[in-house]
Design a protein around this motif. Structure first.
Motif, PDB file in Angstrom:
ATOM      1  N   PHE A   1       7.528  62.661   0.258  1.00 13.13           N
ATOM      2  CA  PHE A   1       8.226  63.823  -0.289  1.00 13.13           C
ATOM      3  C   PHE A   1       7.270  64.865  -0.869  1.00 13.13           C
ATOM      4  O   PHE A   1       7.701  65.793  -1.540  1.00 13.13           O
ATOM      5  N   ASP A   2       5.981  64.680  -0.595  1.00 10.84           N
ATOM      6  CA  ASP A   2       4.948  65.613  -1.045  1.00 10.84           C
ATOM      7  C   ASP A   2       5.035  65.860  -2.557  1.00 10.84           C
ATOM      8  O   ASP A   2       5.109  66.985  -3.025  1.00 10.84           O
ATOM      9  N   LYS A   3       5.040  64.753  -3.306  1.00  6.71           N
ATOM     10  CA  LYS A   3       5.126  64.812  -4.771  1.00  6.71           C
ATOM     11  C   LYS A   3       3.900  64.157  -5.392  1.00  6.71           C
ATOM     12  O   LYS A   3       3.232  63.330  -4.781  1.00  6.71           O
ATOM     13  N   ASP A   4       3.615  64.503  -6.612  1.00  4.93           N
ATOM     14  CA  ASP A   4       2.506  63.917  -7.353  1.00  4.93           C
ATOM     15  C   ASP A   4       2.879  62.487  -7.759  1.00  4.93           C
ATOM     16  O   ASP A   4       3.923  62.279  -8.383  1.00  4.93           O
ATOM     17  N   PRO A   5       2.038  61.488  -7.426  1.00  9.63           N
ATOM     18  CA  PRO A   5       2.340  60.096  -7.809  1.00  9.63           C
ATOM     19  C   PRO A   5       2.507  59.896  -9.317  1.00  9.63           C
ATOM     20  O   PRO A   5       3.144  58.930  -9.731  1.00  9.63           O
ATOM     21  N   LEU A   6       1.983  60.793 -10.119  1.00  5.16           N
ATOM     22  CA  LEU A   6       2.166  60.672 -11.569  1.00  5.16           C
ATOM     23  C   LEU A   6       3.644  60.771 -11.961  1.00  5.16           C
ATOM     24  O   LEU A   6       4.052  60.267 -13.007  1.00  5.16           O
ATOM     25  N   LEU A   7       4.443  61.403 -11.096  1.00  6.19           N
ATOM     26  CA  LEU A   7       5.874  61.531 -11.375  1.00  6.19           C
ATOM     27  C   LEU A   7       6.586  60.179 -11.353  1.00  6.19           C
ATOM     28  O   LEU A   7       7.681  60.045 -11.892  1.00  6.19           O
ATOM     29  N   CYS A   8       5.971  59.167 -10.754  1.00  7.19           N
ATOM     30  CA  CYS A   8       6.573  57.817 -10.750  1.00  7.19           C
ATOM     31  C   CYS A   8       6.587  57.221 -12.153  1.00  7.19           C
ATOM     32  O   CYS A   8       7.410  56.359 -12.449  1.00  7.19           O
ATOM     33  N   GLY A   9       5.670  57.659 -12.999  1.00  3.48           N
ATOM     34  CA  GLY A   9       5.619  57.165 -14.370  1.00  3.48           C
ATOM     35  C   GLY A   9       5.250  55.695 -14.480  1.00  3.48           C
ATOM     36  O   GLY A   9       5.646  55.017 -15.429  1.00  3.48           O
ATOM     37  N   ILE A  10       4.491  55.183 -13.506  1.00  5.83           N
ATOM     38  CA  ILE A  10       4.146  53.760 -13.500  1.00  5.83           C
ATOM     39  C   ILE A  10       3.429  53.337 -14.771  1.00  5.83           C
ATOM     40  O   ILE A  10       3.662  52.238 -15.282  1.00  5.83           O
ATOM     41  N   ASP A  11       2.588  54.186 -15.312  1.00  7.51           N
ATOM     42  CA  ASP A  11       1.844  53.829 -16.528  1.00  7.51           C
ATOM     43  C   ASP A  11       2.748  53.636 -17.742  1.00  7.51           C
ATOM     44  O   ASP A  11       2.344  53.041 -18.732  1.00  7.51           O
ATOM     45  N   PHE A  12       3.979  54.129 -17.670  1.00  7.91           N
ATOM     46  CA  PHE A  12       4.901  54.029 -18.792  1.00  7.91           C
ATOM     47  C   PHE A  12       5.921  52.907 -18.624  1.00  7.91           C
ATOM     48  O   PHE A  12       6.750  52.691 -19.486  1.00  7.91           O
ATOM     49  N   LEU A  13       5.862  52.208 -17.483  1.00  3.80           N
ATOM     50  CA  LEU A  13       6.792  51.117 -17.221  1.00  3.80           C
ATOM     51  C   LEU A  13       6.247  49.809 -17.789  1.00  3.80           C
ATOM     52  O   LEU A  13       5.036  49.661 -17.962  1.00  3.80           O
ATOM     53  N   PRO A  14       7.120  48.852 -18.058  1.00  2.00           N
ATOM     54  CA  PRO A  14       6.628  47.550 -18.543  1.00  2.00           C
ATOM     55  C   PRO A  14       5.711  46.917 -17.505  1.00  2.00           C
ATOM     56  O   PRO A  14       5.894  47.105 -16.307  1.00  2.00           O
ATOM     57  N   SER A  15       4.737  46.165 -17.976  1.00  5.76           N
ATOM     58  CA  SER A  15       3.806  45.484 -17.089  1.00  5.76           C
ATOM     59  C   SER A  15       4.249  44.036 -16.908  1.00  5.76           C
ATOM     60  O   SER A  15       4.636  43.377 -17.874  1.00  5.76           O
ATOM     61  N   PHE A  16       4.208  43.558 -15.679  1.00  4.94           N
ATOM     62  CA  PHE A  16       4.597  42.188 -15.365  1.00  4.94           C
ATOM     63  C   PHE A  16       3.420  41.453 -14.751  1.00  4.94           C
ATOM     64  O   PHE A  16       2.587  42.058 -14.080  1.00  4.94           O
ATOM     65  N   PRO A  17       3.340  40.155 -14.960  1.00  2.00           N
ATOM     66  CA  PRO A  17       2.215  39.400 -14.399  1.00  2.00           C
ATOM     67  C   PRO A  17       2.277  39.347 -12.877  1.00  2.00           C
ATOM     68  O   PRO A  17       3.358  39.315 -12.298  1.00  2.00           O
ATOM     69  N   GLU A  18       1.098  39.349 -12.261  1.00  2.00           N
ATOM     70  CA  GLU A  18       0.989  39.247 -10.807  1.00  2.00           C
ATOM     71  C   GLU A  18       0.589  37.822 -10.457  1.00  2.00           C
ATOM     72  O   GLU A  18      -0.184  37.193 -11.175  1.00  2.00           O
ATOM     73  N   CYS A  19       1.123  37.323  -9.389  1.00  2.00           N
ATOM     74  CA  CYS A  19       0.736  36.003  -8.907  1.00  2.00           C
ATOM     75  C   CYS A  19      -0.456  36.196  -7.976  1.00  2.00           C
ATOM     76  O   CYS A  19      -0.333  36.841  -6.942  1.00  2.00           O
ATOM     77  N   PRO A  20      -1.634  35.664  -8.337  1.00  2.00           N
ATOM     78  CA  PRO A  20      -2.825  35.887  -7.514  1.00  2.00           C
ATOM     79  C   PRO A  20      -2.856  35.048  -6.243  1.00  2.00           C
ATOM     80  O   PRO A  20      -3.580  35.360  -5.315  1.00  2.00           O
ATOM     81  N   ALA A  21      -2.059  33.986  -6.176  1.00  2.00           N
ATOM     82  CA  ALA A  21      -2.071  33.103  -5.009  1.00  2.00           C
ATOM     83  C   ALA A  21      -0.998  33.523  -4.007  1.00  2.00           C
ATOM     84  O   ALA A  21      -0.105  34.295  -4.330  1.00  2.00           O
ATOM     85  N   MET A  22      -1.108  33.008  -2.799  1.00  2.00           N
ATOM     86  CA  MET A  22      -0.113  33.306  -1.772  1.00  2.00           C
ATOM     87  C   MET A  22       1.160  32.481  -1.963  1.00  2.00           C
ATOM     88  O   MET A  22       2.173  32.756  -1.372  1.00  2.00           O
ATOM     89  N   SER A  23       1.099  31.467  -2.795  1.00  2.00           N
ATOM     90  CA  SER A  23       2.262  30.648  -3.078  1.00  2.00           C
ATOM     91  C   SER A  23       2.380  30.492  -4.592  1.00  2.00           C
ATOM     92  O   SER A  23       1.496  29.939  -5.226  1.00  2.00           O
ATOM     93  N   CYS A  24       3.439  31.016  -5.132  1.00  3.01           N
ATOM     94  CA  CYS A  24       3.646  30.987  -6.580  1.00  3.01           C
ATOM     95  C   CYS A  24       4.765  30.015  -6.911  1.00  3.01           C
ATOM     96  O   CYS A  24       5.633  29.759  -6.095  1.00  3.01           O
ATOM     97  N   PRO A  25       4.749  29.495  -8.130  1.00  4.44           N
ATOM     98  CA  PRO A  25       5.849  28.612  -8.521  1.00  4.44           C
ATOM     99  C   PRO A  25       7.157  29.399  -8.520  1.00  4.44           C
ATOM    100  O   PRO A  25       7.167  30.591  -8.793  1.00  4.44           O
ATOM    101  N   GLY A  26       8.211  28.733  -8.200  1.00  4.43           N
ATOM    102  CA  GLY A  26       9.519  29.377  -8.179  1.00  4.43           C
ATOM    103  C   GLY A  26      10.067  29.541  -9.571  1.00  4.43           C
ATOM    104  O   GLY A  26       9.446  29.144 -10.553  1.00  4.43           O
ATOM    105  N   PRO A  27      11.263  30.099  -9.704  1.00  7.13           N
ATOM    106  CA  PRO A  27      11.880  30.266 -11.010  1.00  7.13           C
ATOM    107  C   PRO A  27      12.202  28.902 -11.615  1.00  7.13           C
ATOM    108  O   PRO A  27      12.370  27.921 -10.907  1.00  7.13           O
ATOM    109  N   GLY A  28      12.280  28.860 -12.928  1.00  6.19           N
ATOM    110  CA  GLY A  28      12.600  27.619 -13.620  1.00  6.19           C
ATOM    111  C   GLY A  28      14.042  27.219 -13.432  1.00  6.19           C
ATOM    112  O   GLY A  28      14.786  27.885 -12.696  1.00  6.19           O
ATOM    113  N   PRO A  29      14.470  26.172 -14.095  1.00  8.89           N
ATOM    114  CA  PRO A  29      15.866  25.712 -13.960  1.00  8.89           C
ATOM    115  C   PRO A  29      16.842  26.793 -14.394  1.00  8.89           C
ATOM    116  O   PRO A  29      16.564  27.566 -15.294  1.00  8.89           O
ATOM    117  N   ARG A  30      17.950  26.815 -13.746  1.00 11.32           N
ATOM    118  CA  ARG A  30      18.976  27.826 -14.065  1.00 11.32           C
ATOM    119  C   ARG A  30      20.089  27.210 -14.852  1.00 11.32           C
ATOM    120  O   ARG A  30      20.460  26.138 -14.749  1.00 11.32           O
TER     121      ARG A  30
END
Length: 157
Positions: free
Chosen positions: A128-157
């Motif tokens: 859309f020919d917009k500035d990526p700063l408009l996404c506001g990513i720096d202001f969003l909550p940060s979540f952990p990244e899984c560094p492996a190709m296989s991550c543990p699934g969600p815990g018990p529900r």
């Protein structure tokens, strides 16, 4: 094709021979009846082959070769379409293999949420020919990244 996708999805979840082929028509019928929407009316195959587009369309493809819900052959079909049709310009291709527990479908956002956000922001900003700063990513909550190709699934529900 929508029916083929439903059959494949049933096979992935209930691996009984012939069950997908048997149930798919009924599932599609009730989906249309309940929602009032013809699921095959605007499939990607129909919309992306539209010859009325006047300019090159930027496209992105994010797929998981390990996905057992949507066959990887669909991603390969789109790659072929994008590469063979001058109407499309493949701007982003991410074919990462990963799993979150036993789930392999639609998990890029939980597997590597920060990277996924960045990819979406970069693609849509360019499209859309917009500035990526408009996404506001720096202001969003940060979540952990899984560094492996296989991550543990969600815990018990």
């Amino acid at each position: 094709d929508v029916k083929g996708n439903v059959v494949q999805g049933i096979k992935a979840k209930l691996p009984l021979p012939g069950l997908g082929t048997l149930l798919a028509p009924a599932i599609l019928f009730f989906c249309q009846k309940i929602t009032g929407v013809d699921l095959s009316l605007n499939s990607p195959e129909k919309c992306l082959k539209s010859s009325d587009a006047q300019k090159t369309r930027p496209v992105a493809l994010i797929a998981n070769p390990n996905d057992v819900t949507v066959p990887f052959s669909q991603a390969e079909m789109y790659l072929s379409l994008f590469n063979e049709t001058p109407q499309y310009e493949l701007k982003q291709e991410d074919l990462s293999k990963y799993a979150c527990g036993t789930e392999t479908h639609v998990n890029a956002l939980t597997w590597q949420p920060q990277s996924y956000r960045r990819k979406l922001c970069d693609f849509w900003s360019a499209a859309f020919d917009k500035d990526p700063l408009l996404c506001g990513i720096d202001f969003l909550p940060s979540f952990p990244e899984c560094p492996a190709m296989s991550c543990p699934g969600p815990g018990p529900r």
